[in-house]
Design a protein around this motif. Structure first.
Motif, PDB file in Angstrom:
ATOM      1  N   ALA A 189       3.726   6.596  -8.689  1.00 30.64           N
ATOM      2  CA  ALA A 189       2.564   6.804  -8.395  1.00 30.64           C
ATOM      3  C   ALA A 189       3.476   8.796  -7.820  1.00 30.64           C
ATOM      4  O   ALA A 189       3.797   8.434  -7.669  1.00 30.64           O
ATOM      5  CB  ALA A 189       1.963   6.755  -6.920  1.00 30.64           C
ATOM      6  N   ALA A 190       2.191   8.910  -7.729  1.00 30.62           N
ATOM      7  CA  ALA A 190       2.595  10.516  -7.732  1.00 30.62           C
ATOM      8  C   ALA A 190       1.772  11.328  -6.849  1.00 30.62           C
ATOM      9  O   ALA A 190       0.558  10.740  -6.520  1.00 30.62           O
ATOM     10  CB  ALA A 190       2.669  11.550  -8.674  1.00 30.62           C
ATOM     11  N   ARG A 191       1.522  12.479  -5.653  1.00 31.80           N
ATOM     12  CA  ARG A 191       1.145  14.054  -4.895  1.00 31.80           C
ATOM     13  C   ARG A 191       0.711  14.621  -6.228  1.00 31.80           C
ATOM     14  O   ARG A 191       2.041  14.996  -6.653  1.00 31.80           O
ATOM     15  CB  ARG A 191       1.027  13.938  -3.757  1.00 31.80           C
ATOM     16  N   ILE A 192       0.142  15.343  -6.276  1.00 30.58           N
ATOM     17  CA  ILE A 192      -0.264  16.187  -7.182  1.00 30.58           C
ATOM     18  C   ILE A 192      -0.755  17.363  -7.454  1.00 30.58           C
ATOM     19  O   ILE A 192      -2.657  17.462  -6.760  1.00 30.58           O
ATOM     20  CB  ILE A 192      -0.809  15.992  -8.746  1.00 30.58           C
ATOM     21  N   THR A 193      -0.162  18.464  -7.037  1.00 26.75           N
ATOM     22  CA  THR A 193      -0.807  19.649  -6.040  1.00 26.75           C
ATOM     23  C   THR A 193      -1.061  20.866  -6.780  1.00 26.75           C
ATOM     24  O   THR A 193      -0.550  20.475  -8.094  1.00 26.75           O
ATOM     25  CB  THR A 193      -0.223  19.964  -5.019  1.00 26.75           C
ATOM     26  N   PHE A 194      -1.983  21.177  -7.393  1.00 30.41           N
ATOM     27  CA  PHE A 194      -3.286  21.864  -8.066  1.00 30.41           C
ATOM     28  C   PHE A 194      -3.204  23.534  -7.615  1.00 30.41           C
ATOM     29  O   PHE A 194      -4.081  23.296  -7.143  1.00 30.41           O
ATOM     30  CB  PHE A 194      -4.752  21.726  -8.598  1.00 30.41           C
ATOM     31  N   GLY A 195      -2.724  24.205  -7.782  1.00 34.77           N
ATOM     32  CA  GLY A 195      -2.497  25.879  -8.201  1.00 34.77           C
ATOM     33  C   GLY A 195      -3.150  26.872  -8.451  1.00 34.77           C
ATOM     34  O   GLY A 195      -2.236  27.334  -8.880  1.00 34.77           O
ATOM     35  N   ASN A 196      -4.273  26.923  -8.447  1.00 34.55           N
ATOM     36  CA  ASN A 196      -5.248  28.051  -9.082  1.00 34.55           C
ATOM     37  C   ASN A 196      -4.741  27.259 -11.107  1.00 34.55           C
ATOM     38  O   ASN A 196      -4.338  27.928 -11.746  1.00 34.55           O
ATOM     39  CB  ASN A 196      -5.203  29.084  -9.393  1.00 34.55           C
ATOM     40  N   VAL A 197      -4.900  25.750 -11.115  1.00 33.25           N
ATOM     41  CA  VAL A 197      -4.447  25.572 -12.630  1.00 33.25           C
ATOM     42  C   VAL A 197      -5.647  25.777 -13.530  1.00 33.25           C
ATOM     43  O   VAL A 197      -6.693  25.643 -13.889  1.00 33.25           O
ATOM     44  CB  VAL A 197      -4.194  23.893 -12.466  1.00 33.25           C
ATOM     45  N   GLU A 198      -4.888  26.512 -14.339  1.00 32.10           N
ATOM     46  CA  GLU A 198      -5.927  26.948 -15.947  1.00 32.10           C
ATOM     47  C   GLU A 198      -6.283  25.879 -16.140  1.00 32.10           C
ATOM     48  O   GLU A 198      -5.939  25.120 -17.220  1.00 32.10           O
ATOM     49  CB  GLU A 198      -5.655  27.754 -16.820  1.00 32.10           C
ATOM     50  N   ALA A 199      -7.411  26.014 -17.080  1.00 33.99           N
ATOM     51  CA  ALA A 199      -8.365  24.805 -17.821  1.00 33.99           C
ATOM     52  C   ALA A 199      -9.210  25.519 -18.396  1.00 33.99           C
ATOM     53  O   ALA A 199     -10.476  26.195 -17.928  1.00 33.99           O
ATOM     54  CB  ALA A 199      -8.974  23.605 -16.901  1.00 33.99           C
ATOM     55  N   THR A 200      -9.577  25.542 -20.270  1.00 32.27           N
ATOM     56  CA  THR A 200     -10.180  25.744 -20.306  1.00 32.27           C
ATOM     57  C   THR A 200     -11.734  24.707 -20.851  1.00 32.27           C
ATOM     58  O   THR A 200     -11.474  23.125 -20.613  1.00 32.27           O
ATOM     59  CB  THR A 200      -9.661  26.359 -21.701  1.00 32.27           C
ATOM     60  N   GLY A 201     -12.965  25.458 -21.622  1.00 30.97           N
ATOM     61  CA  GLY A 201     -13.637  24.339 -22.201  1.00 30.97           C
ATOM     62  C   GLY A 201     -13.339  23.378 -22.695  1.00 30.97           C
ATOM     63  O   GLY A 201     -13.976  21.777 -22.244  1.00 30.97           O
ATOM     64  N   ASP A 202     -12.378  23.129 -23.445  1.00 36.16           N
ATOM     65  CA  ASP A 202     -12.053  22.324 -24.438  1.00 36.16           C
ATOM     66  C   ASP A 202     -11.488  20.951 -23.202  1.00 36.16           C
ATOM     67  O   ASP A 202     -10.523  19.970 -23.930  1.00 36.16           O
ATOM     68  CB  ASP A 202     -10.584  22.784 -25.822  1.00 36.16           C
ATOM     69  N   ASP A 203     -10.638  21.430 -22.639  1.00 33.41           N
ATOM     70  CA  ASP A 203     -10.153  20.438 -21.477  1.00 33.41           C
ATOM     71  C   ASP A 203     -11.183  19.799 -20.851  1.00 33.41           C
ATOM     72  O   ASP A 203     -10.291  18.652 -20.196  1.00 33.41           O
ATOM     73  CB  ASP A 203      -8.869  21.524 -20.318  1.00 33.41           C
TER      74      ASP A 203
END
Length: 360
Positions: A189-203
């Motif tokens: 398992a994991a703990r995942i931190t998202f720090g202003n992660v860039e995502a596009t419309g394709d994502d």
């Protein structure tokens, strides 16, 4: 035939002793075993034939999960072959078809990042997906991401201005910080931190603001398969316990000849059989009428959670003091039952769903 084939393979390739070896080596999964599983076509059980799968359906996926539960297999089957495959199938565009083909072939593994607190509550997701030009910036933390420590891609649920939105992101996307966790049952398992992660419309998987159209069927598929795994876990713990009752002697007699223990074993067997029926029904409804499967799925998950916990508690008690020692494998079943009880909604969550759907 599918169950018999799976059991024969897993008894040889992934017995409970394999989980002990993984734990002692400080590992959470065996990539070679997963490739062998993919080679047998199991990773494509819910994937269309056009994408390289066998499209055998949820009942078949449940049979495979049940057999994996018997020997406590650590693999991304539920995360990738069931949850991610079902989510991608709801979209079924060219990109999703390519992703499903990669899952079926064993080239890509997925994890689902949905939990943010100690309980399962997707509708309460607080992780933000703020607009940034034509795309998004994801900020927040996801916990209890099963298989998240080694997955190639992550399905992430976040809240955009339009509503809940599901993103399909590579695990190495800049700004994603993964902290691997080894759960008590040896599962990754994991703990995942998202720090202003860039995502596009394709994502975006599906439509912005309409994540549940894609995620709800995937969650129900995962819950049903997890219930099947826990049903198999209960059966495996029961077989181990009955074997011990036949071997262990007290006062010159096998303890399995004592009526009190026979009654307890018979009660447990009945609970396992009823739960197996509930699990099979959940798979049948998902295959035949998926839009109306919520009740059957929640009933199966609630029953499987309760039965697995009963099986391991009775197993430990009927093994006596040695049941609590690491020398015996019953402890592995107990730990797996504890983690399975929490993943994708605990007993209380699903009992509440059953009550609501029945109008109680």
């Amino acid at each position: 035939m599918l169950a018999d084939s799976a059991r024969g393979f897993l008894d040889d390739a992934a017995p409970v002793s394999a989980l002990r070896h993984l734990r002692d080596a400080g590992r959470t999964h065996d990539p070679d075993l997963w490739q062998r599983i993919c080679g047998m076509g199991w990773a494509g059980v819910l994937i269309p034939e056009d994408a390289g799968g066998s499209d055998m359906g949820h009942a078949a996926a449940g049979m495979l999960a049940h057999e994996m539960g018997r020997t406590l297999v650590n693999s991304p089957f539920l995360s990738s072959a069931v949850i991610a495959a079902t989510a991608l199938r709801q979209v079924a565009d060219a990109r999703a078809m390519d992703a499903m083909a990669a899952i079926a072939a064993g080239r890509t593994t997925y994890a689902l990042a949905i939990d943010e607190t100690h309980k399962f509550a997707p509708e309460a997701t607080a992780m933000t997906a703020g607009r940034s030009g034509n795309g998004f910036r994801l900020s927040g933390t996801k916990r209890f991401v099963i298989d998240g420590g080694f997955a190639d891609r992550i399905l992430v649920l976040a809240r955009a201005a339009e509503g809940l939105t599901l993103f399909d992101l590579p695990a190495d996307r800049a700004g994603m910080d993964r902290t691997a966790l080894n759960l008590i049952d040896g599962r990754d398992a994991a703990r995942i931190t998202f720090g202003n992660v860039e995502a596009t419309g394709d994502d975006v998987l599906g439509q912005v603001g309409d994540a549940m159209a894609v995620l709800k069927p995937a969650l129900e598929a995962g819950q049903a398969a997890l219930a099947a795994e826990m049903s198999g876990l209960a059966a495996g713990a029961f077989d181990m316990t009955v074997g011990y009752l036949k071997e262990r002697k007290q006062f010159g007699r096998p303890i399995g000849s004592f009526q009190a223990l026979q009654h307890r074993a018979a009660h447990l067997w009945c609970e396992i059989e009823v739960t197996a029926s509930a699990v099979l029904n959940a798979g049948r409804v998902l295959d035949g009428n998926p839009g109306e499967a919520a009740l059957a799925v929640s009933l199966a998950k609630a029953r499987a959670t309760s039965t697995a916990q009963l099986a391991v508690m009775e197993g430990v008690q009927m093994h006596g003091g040695i049941g609590m020692t690491d020398e015996y494998d019953m402890g592995f079943y107990m730990k797996r039952a504890r983690v399975g009880a929490e993943w994708l909604g605990d007993y209380g969550y699903h009992a509440e769903q059953v009550a609501a759907l029945r109008g109680i």
